[in-house]
Each structure stands twice: as structure tokens, then as C-alpha cells.
Scaffold this active site. Sequence first.
Site, PDB file in Angstrom:
ATOM      1  N   THR A   1      44.863  64.271  32.138  1.00 39.81           N
ATOM      2  CA  THR A   1      46.076  65.066  31.906  1.00 39.81           C
ATOM      3  C   THR A   1      46.738  64.623  30.595  1.00 39.81           C
ATOM      4  O   THR A   1      46.614  63.465  30.182  1.00 39.81           O
ATOM      5  CB  THR A   1      47.074  64.937  33.083  1.00 39.81           C
ATOM      6  OG1 THR A   1      47.525  63.577  33.179  1.00 39.81           O
ATOM      7  CG2 THR A   1      46.442  65.377  34.389  1.00 39.81           C
TER       8      THR A   1
ATOM      9  N   THR B   1      45.875  66.311  24.927  1.00 37.22           N
ATOM     10  CA  THR B   1      45.823  67.005  23.640  1.00 37.22           C
ATOM     11  C   THR B   1      46.286  66.101  22.506  1.00 37.22           C
ATOM     12  O   THR B   1      46.146  66.438  21.342  1.00 37.22           O
ATOM     13  CB  THR B   1      46.703  68.275  23.678  1.00 37.22           C
ATOM     14  OG1 THR B   1      48.022  67.898  24.099  1.00 37.22           O
ATOM     15  CG2 THR B   1      46.141  69.301  24.647  1.00 37.22           C
ATOM     16  N   SER B   2      46.883  64.957  22.840  1.00 36.87           N
ATOM     17  CA  SER B   2      47.302  64.019  21.791  1.00 36.87           C
ATOM     18  C   SER B   2      47.376  62.608  22.363  1.00 36.87           C
ATOM     19  O   SER B   2      47.156  62.390  23.560  1.00 36.87           O
ATOM     20  CB  SER B   2      48.675  64.437  21.219  1.00 36.87           C
ATOM     21  OG  SER B   2      49.672  64.298  22.203  1.00 36.87           O
ATOM     22  N   GLY B   3      47.684  61.668  21.492  1.00 32.96           N
ATOM     23  CA  GLY B   3      47.994  60.298  21.900  1.00 32.96           C
ATOM     24  C   GLY B   3      46.893  59.594  22.695  1.00 32.96           C
ATOM     25  O   GLY B   3      45.697  59.775  22.456  1.00 32.96           O
TER      26      GLY B   3
ATOM     27  N   SER C   1      52.485  51.468  32.479  1.00 35.04           N
ATOM     28  CA  SER C   1      52.986  50.859  31.243  1.00 35.04           C
ATOM     29  C   SER C   1      53.430  49.439  31.541  1.00 35.04           C
ATOM     30  O   SER C   1      53.759  49.119  32.693  1.00 35.04           O
ATOM     31  CB  SER C   1      54.196  51.662  30.741  1.00 35.04           C
ATOM     32  OG  SER C   1      54.865  50.962  29.722  1.00 35.04           O
TER      33      SER C   1
ATOM     34  N   TYR D   1      62.572  55.719  32.756  1.00 37.65           N
ATOM     35  CA  TYR D   1      61.126  55.650  32.455  1.00 37.65           C
ATOM     36  C   TYR D   1      60.501  54.464  33.199  1.00 37.65           C
ATOM     37  O   TYR D   1      59.465  54.605  33.854  1.00 37.65           O
ATOM     38  CB  TYR D   1      60.937  55.498  30.941  1.00 37.65           C
ATOM     39  CG  TYR D   1      59.513  55.278  30.487  1.00 37.65           C
ATOM     40  CD1 TYR D   1      58.581  56.314  30.517  1.00 37.65           C
ATOM     41  CD2 TYR D   1      59.095  54.026  29.999  1.00 37.65           C
ATOM     42  CE1 TYR D   1      57.269  56.113  30.080  1.00 37.65           C
ATOM     43  CE2 TYR D   1      57.790  53.820  29.563  1.00 37.65           C
ATOM     44  CZ  TYR D   1      56.883  54.867  29.607  1.00 37.65           C
ATOM     45  OH  TYR D   1      55.591  54.659  29.183  1.00 37.65           O
TER      46      TYR D   1
END
Length: 262
Positions: free
Chosen positions: A13, A16-18, A141, A154
Site C-alpha cells: 500500500t 507510488t512514492s517513498g 516507526s 502519529y
Amino acid sequence: MDLKLTNKLALVTGSTSGIGRSIAKTLHDEGARVIVNGRSQKSVDAGIEKLGGGERLIGVPADVGTAEGCQALIEAAEKVGPIEILVNNAGIFEPKPFEEITDEDWLRFYEINVLSGVRLSRAVCGGMKQRNWGRIVFISSESAINIPVEMIQYGMTKTAQLAVSRGLAKAMKSTGVTVNSVLPGPTWSEGVEQFIEDLAGDGDVEDTKKAFFQEARPSSLIQRFASTEEVAALVAYICSEFAAATTGAALRCDGGLVDTCV
Ligand code: NAD
């Protein structure tokens, strides 16, 4: 090292980047078929183009921050075949003082960062269990352990992912399905580049990067951002045959930032 991922079907998921795009690239380079997901057709097309294209890259636009989006993604993905590897990577981050984080912010973070992974894992874990093989990875994270004071909402979601991942690993006991979380430290993705540019304002971006490690993340042992490829390498290993004995784990890729021995 051949990770033995040839032709496995992986859904990543937010790929598209990162970090997500690097995970998609590494799995694809290892021979897997990869479902590339982002919120819009445009971003999915651009992501696939950056990945070099090819028939083993399948684009599916869907917003994983909603129940409908998750359902649409699963339905489209399962038309390709049963999902064998699920990487719950999509996530958002945004610094905000605690007093200014609204109920809507808390719920939005929870829905995008936690419920997306819950919904998708719930949809695929039964099939994985039946086939006696599967890999589910939550991209958490270091903020799950080191709750960042500048974005407590977050940190809450990243800790919640550890609980879901550990619990689901237990639910998959005695099967060939592993469930793990990966805890990256600061990683130079498009999202973080924007975050640092915002922090720098009119100031120098390189100075802001240095100051970020000296002031906000002084315990980092590498004192630099990890690359998205460095995180993707650990994820690809965890998705491989070789990692069959690693499950229920919270694996750090944090540049030594979290100051504990285990
Ligand atoms: P990024 O912003 O560069 O990329 C995130 C991707 O997820 C984007 O492609 C975005 O379009 C997509 N996305 C966001 N919301 C989505 C949604 N609702 N539906 C579908 N796609 C969606 O972020 P990144 O830095 O690569 O972070 C990826 C993951 O890694 C996140 O879960 C983040 O919390 C985690 N992480 C990042 C870092 C870091 O320093 N970059 C550190 C630790 C953990």
C-alpha cells in the site's frame, strides 16, 4: 542471494512514492508480481513509470483510509490472484502541537495508519492460513517507541500497529504465515523531504537536516537519514522464504536511534 520470491503476488500500500515504492521495486527486482497502490490513477501510473513498468507491476488506485477503498483494493487485487505478501506501508505524518490536534485529526490518523492495515490483513489472512503460506508486514516507526512530542497522534498509531502485528502473529500460530512490523528511523522519502523543507522555511535545507539530527534525533547512531532502499532491503528479507522463523517481531531499521539493547 535469491530470496525465492519469483512470481509471488505482493500488495504494497502507498507504493507510488517513498518507502513503499522502494519496497515495491525490491520485491519486483526479486521476481515478485507487485500491486502498486496509491490514491489516484495518475499517481499509480506515475509510480509504475518510475519503477520502470513491466507486466509484473499491476496498478490499483484506492484510498486505504476508508473501508470502501480497502474493499475495492482487495477485490481488484484478488482478480490478479491470491495475495501472498501484504505490506501495510501507507501512512501519514504531520507535526502539530498536542493542544491543536482535533478529534477529527486523531480519527483520521487512526483510520489511515492503523485501520487500513487491520482491514487489509483481515481480508487476506484467512486465505494465507488456508494455503499455509503468507507474509504480512506493518511499516511502523521508531516513533512507536520514541513518541515524538511534535506529533503524538502519529506516535499513537505507530504503537497501535505493533499491538495489531504481534496479536495477529499469535492468531497465525502453527501456520506458514508470519506477521512482523518494521520500525524505520528517519528515512529520506518524498514525504520527509517535504517535512524538512517545511521545517526549513526560508532557511537552508542542508542546515535543517543537520540540525534535525543534532536537536530532534540526537540518539541516532548513524546521524543521517536512511535511504528508502535500506528499509526496503529489510522488508524484502522479511517477506522471503529465509525469514520463516521470524514472526511476531518488531524489527528496527532505525539507525540505532532507539537506545535499548533489544
Ligand atoms: P511518503 O509520504 O513519502 O509516501 C507515502 C505514500 O503513501 C504516498 O505514496 C502516499 O500517496 C500514500 N498514501 C498515503 N495515504 C494513502 C491512502 N489513504 N491510500 C493510499 N495511499 C496512501 O511517506 P514515507 O516516508 O515513504 O512513509 C511510508 C511509511 O513509512 C508510513 O507508514 C510512515 O509512517 C512510515 N515511516 C516513515 C519514516 C520516514 O522517516 N520516512 C520513518 C518511519 C516510518
